[in-house]
Motif scaffolding. Structure first.
Motif, PDB file in Angstrom:
ATOM      1  N   THR A 172      13.285   7.250 -17.807  1.00  0.00           N
ATOM      2  CA  THR A 172      14.343   8.082 -17.232  1.00  0.00           C
ATOM      3  C   THR A 172      15.601   7.947 -18.056  1.00  0.00           C
ATOM      4  O   THR A 172      16.054   6.834 -18.349  1.00  0.00           O
ATOM      5  N   LEU A 173      16.141   9.101 -18.439  1.00  0.00           N
ATOM      6  CA  LEU A 173      17.415   9.159 -19.155  1.00  0.00           C
ATOM      7  C   LEU A 173      18.476   9.684 -18.193  1.00  0.00           C
ATOM      8  O   LEU A 173      18.204  10.583 -17.390  1.00  0.00           O
ATOM      9  N   ARG A 174      19.686   9.138 -18.352  1.00  0.00           N
ATOM     10  CA  ARG A 174      20.744   9.516 -17.422  1.00  0.00           C
ATOM     11  C   ARG A 174      21.891  10.205 -18.140  1.00  0.00           C
ATOM     12  O   ARG A 174      22.282   9.805 -19.234  1.00  0.00           O
ATOM     13  N   CYS A 175      22.412  11.232 -17.488  1.00  0.00           N
ATOM     14  CA  CYS A 175      23.600  11.920 -17.973  1.00  0.00           C
ATOM     15  C   CYS A 175      24.630  11.883 -16.854  1.00  0.00           C
ATOM     16  O   CYS A 175      24.317  12.288 -15.721  1.00  0.00           O
ATOM     17  N   HIS A 176      25.823  11.429 -17.178  1.00  0.00           N
ATOM     18  CA  HIS A 176      26.880  11.297 -16.188  1.00  0.00           C
ATOM     19  C   HIS A 176      28.125  12.034 -16.674  1.00  0.00           C
ATOM     20  O   HIS A 176      28.549  11.850 -17.812  1.00  0.00           O
ATOM     21  N   GLN A 177      28.704  12.864 -15.797  1.00  0.00           N
ATOM     22  CA  GLN A 177      29.912  13.593 -16.180  1.00  0.00           C
ATOM     23  C   GLN A 177      31.036  13.322 -15.189  1.00  0.00           C
ATOM     24  O   GLN A 177      30.790  13.074 -14.003  1.00  0.00           O
ATOM     25  N   THR A 178      32.244  13.404 -15.687  1.00  0.00           N
ATOM     26  CA  THR A 178      33.415  13.227 -14.830  1.00  0.00           C
ATOM     27  C   THR A 178      34.265  14.493 -14.786  1.00  0.00           C
ATOM     28  O   THR A 178      35.408  14.465 -14.338  1.00  0.00           O
ATOM     29  N   GLU A 179      33.695  15.611 -15.271  1.00  0.00           N
ATOM     30  CA  GLU A 179      34.454  16.864 -15.364  1.00  0.00           C
ATOM     31  C   GLU A 179      34.252  17.778 -14.157  1.00  0.00           C
ATOM     32  O   GLU A 179      34.875  18.825 -14.062  1.00  0.00           O
ATOM     33  N   ASN A 180      33.338  17.403 -13.290  1.00  0.00           N
ATOM     34  CA  ASN A 180      33.028  18.234 -12.114  1.00  0.00           C
ATOM     35  C   ASN A 180      32.516  19.621 -12.507  1.00  0.00           C
ATOM     36  O   ASN A 180      32.733  20.604 -11.783  1.00  0.00           O
ATOM     37  N   HIS A 181      31.842  19.706 -13.666  1.00  0.00           N
ATOM     38  CA  HIS A 181      31.288  20.990 -14.090  1.00  0.00           C
ATOM     39  C   HIS A 181      30.008  21.300 -13.321  1.00  0.00           C
ATOM     40  O   HIS A 181      29.221  20.407 -13.013  1.00  0.00           O
TER      41      HIS A 181
END
Lengths: 112, 112
Positions: free
Chosen positions: B20-29
């Motif tokens: 499992t690869l994870r992508c995390h964003q803080t831009e609320n896109h």
């Protein structure tokens, strides 16, 4: 099937030269065309083009879109060794899956 | 890259194991994407998400699944990794379709 074709696939020039990179496309319901620069890591955004004939410019880089002939060019003037990278063209369309359809890129090498 | 992080950065795994690869964003896109990049193929869309729990397949989705239980996280799972899934995986985010996409730094996955 959406298609984006870039040319040339690779290009070697000397510092100070001007280069023109090409991107042609065949897509369903064109929305926008984007140019990215990719060095060793993630692609970084350069330009987004949506209207024909309007040049986008950033320093020594400029780009223009022709929606009638279905292509875009990316110009780099007075090239520097730091311009060496893979330049990616991508199109957002209304056909098929969401997301960008990418060309295979132009590998640009600037020799000192 | 500002606002978007991928983990892990590198991984070596054995054939047949889940990854499992994870992508995390803080831009609320709203939009999040998973791409793979391979020599000769460029960047190809695997899956994308247009909201929490809303996902769809891309061009090369076979062997991959995704989940998005929160706006900020988009997970890519290889249920049973194969050598053909050795690649560099990029996550991308965008506020809406047709706007500029921001890419994460990538995950280099090697399946041995």
């Amino acid at each position: 099937e959406d298609k984006v074709v870039q040319s040339p696939l690779s290009l070697v020039v000397h510092e100070g030269d001007t280069v023109t990179l090409n991107c042609s496309y065949e897509v369903t319901n064109f929305r926008s065309l984007l140019w990215y620069k990719q060095e060793k890591k993630a692609p970084t955004f350069l330009f987004m083009l949506t209207s024909s004939g309007i040049e986008k410019k950033s320093g020594r880089l400029s780009s223009i879109l022709d929606k009638k002939e279905l292509f875009s060019i990316l110009n780099i003037t007075a090239t520097q060794t730091g311009d060496s990278a893979v330049y990616l063209c991508a199109v957002v369309s209304g056909g098929g899956a969401d997301g960008l359809t990418f060309g295979k890129g132009t590998h640009l090498i600037i020799q000192p | 890259d500002a606002g978007i992080t991928q983990s892990p950065r590198h991984k070596v795994t054995e054939t047949g194991t889940p990854v499992t690869l994870r992508c995390h964003q803080t831009e609320n896109h709203r939009y999040m994407y998973w791409y793979r990049q391979d020599p000769g193929h460029g960047l190809r869309l695997i899956h994308y998400s247009y909201g929490v729990k809303d996902t769809d397949k891309g061009e090369v989705s076979d062997g991959y699944s995704v989940s998005r239980s929160k706006t900020e996280d988009f997970l890519l799972t290889l249920e049973s990794a194969t050598s053909s899934q050795t690649s560099v995986y990029f996550c991308a985010i965008s506020e809406d379709r047709g706007s500029g996409y921001t890419f994460g730094s990538g995950t280099r996955l090697t399946v041995v």
